[in-house]
Design a protein around this motif. Sequence first.
Motif: not given
Lengths: 78, 324
Positions: B105-106, A43, A70, B10-11, B57-59, B291-292, B209-212
């Motif tokens: 963990y996710l 991100m 993760a 994380l967010l 988000t993610y974490f 991401t990925n 990985p940019d996806a937000d």
Amino acid sequence: MAETIKSPMPGTFYRRPDPESAPFVNEGDEVSSGDTIGIIEVMKSFHEIKAEGAGTVSRFLIEDEDPVGAGQDLVELE
Amino acid sequence: MAIKVRKPGLLTTVQDTGRFGEYDIGMPPSGAMDVFSYQIGNYLVGNEDGAAGLEITYFGPELEFTEGAVIAITGADLPPKINGEEVPTWEALWVEEGDVLSFDYLRNGARSYLAVAGGIDVPIFIHSRSTYTLIGLGGHEGRALKEGDHLKIGEAGDRSVRVGMAVAREQIPTFSDETELRVIIGLASYRLTEESMRTFLGTTWTVTPDADRVGYRYKGGELGFVEREQPAGAGADPANVVDFGYPVGSIQVPGGVEPIVLVNDAVTGGGYATIGTVISVDRDALAQTKTNDKTRFRRVELAEALEAREARRRQMAEIRQALL
């Protein structure tokens, strides 16, 4: 007893702070708790991955610039 | 009643249904990206529609409750724990004063939602409590949560009767690392060559990985535009058109590489040709890609999109009814 450092989040793993620099750590290096061993990009931000205990880096379980999930193992410490 | 943020994750942001309807002042909607998971969380804890929760988000974060409360965690497969013990998702839970919520963990999906009886009580900004982090508006101080934050919770009364209520197994969405998203072709798809449209629809794209919350960017193919002399007002990039509004979920392809789906926090207009729009129901599925992951786009007509929206509305009403 080997321990691993895991990625907390998905993203891209980097072993060095920028493309021109040396890796944070190499196999055989001693690390202490709090030492940075790599960076995860996700991100549009970068997150340092730190060792949670002391040990010797026995091997990297992921390549520089590889995608990472993760909870994935990054580094093995002895 | 409050939530103390011991670790922010994380967010983690305060979100609700968003500030839709403000495109005329260039304001994107923000709001929970997976509307289904967010809204079901409110049903579980007995909140009114639109009560604010946390999007994780993610974490995951580490959160301490200063009083007993009814909570529910929905969305991604991000296993929640209370005082270190794993607890169920898609179920109303009781937390005691001093209890700490954390996450493993996710495993799958990308975003979890925490609903708290009473809702997160942050100031309303343009009829919404949603956070728009890019310009620091709404939510908790216009930003993602930080260590040491205190979040006020609205008055809930005694909701203990809800504890143990759960969403039926077959109603819970599952997430995988391969997702198909339905798209309506347009508004400026005429700019893409026919061959490139086939490539777009035939390619298995990878989430970068940019996806937000602003945009989901993909790699995996290259698309070409019909050659033309650019009209007055359009930029030089063949992906440019004369500026227009971007629908939420619209797909643009700057430079012909890396399509971007614009999502909740995206700019509301500009000069890139939008070749299609992800249908509203499938934006929930998009929000749970990470991401990925792999994504394919499938063309549908408007009737199917509207039918999917109606089916989703009925499903949510059924779930709500079962949880009354």
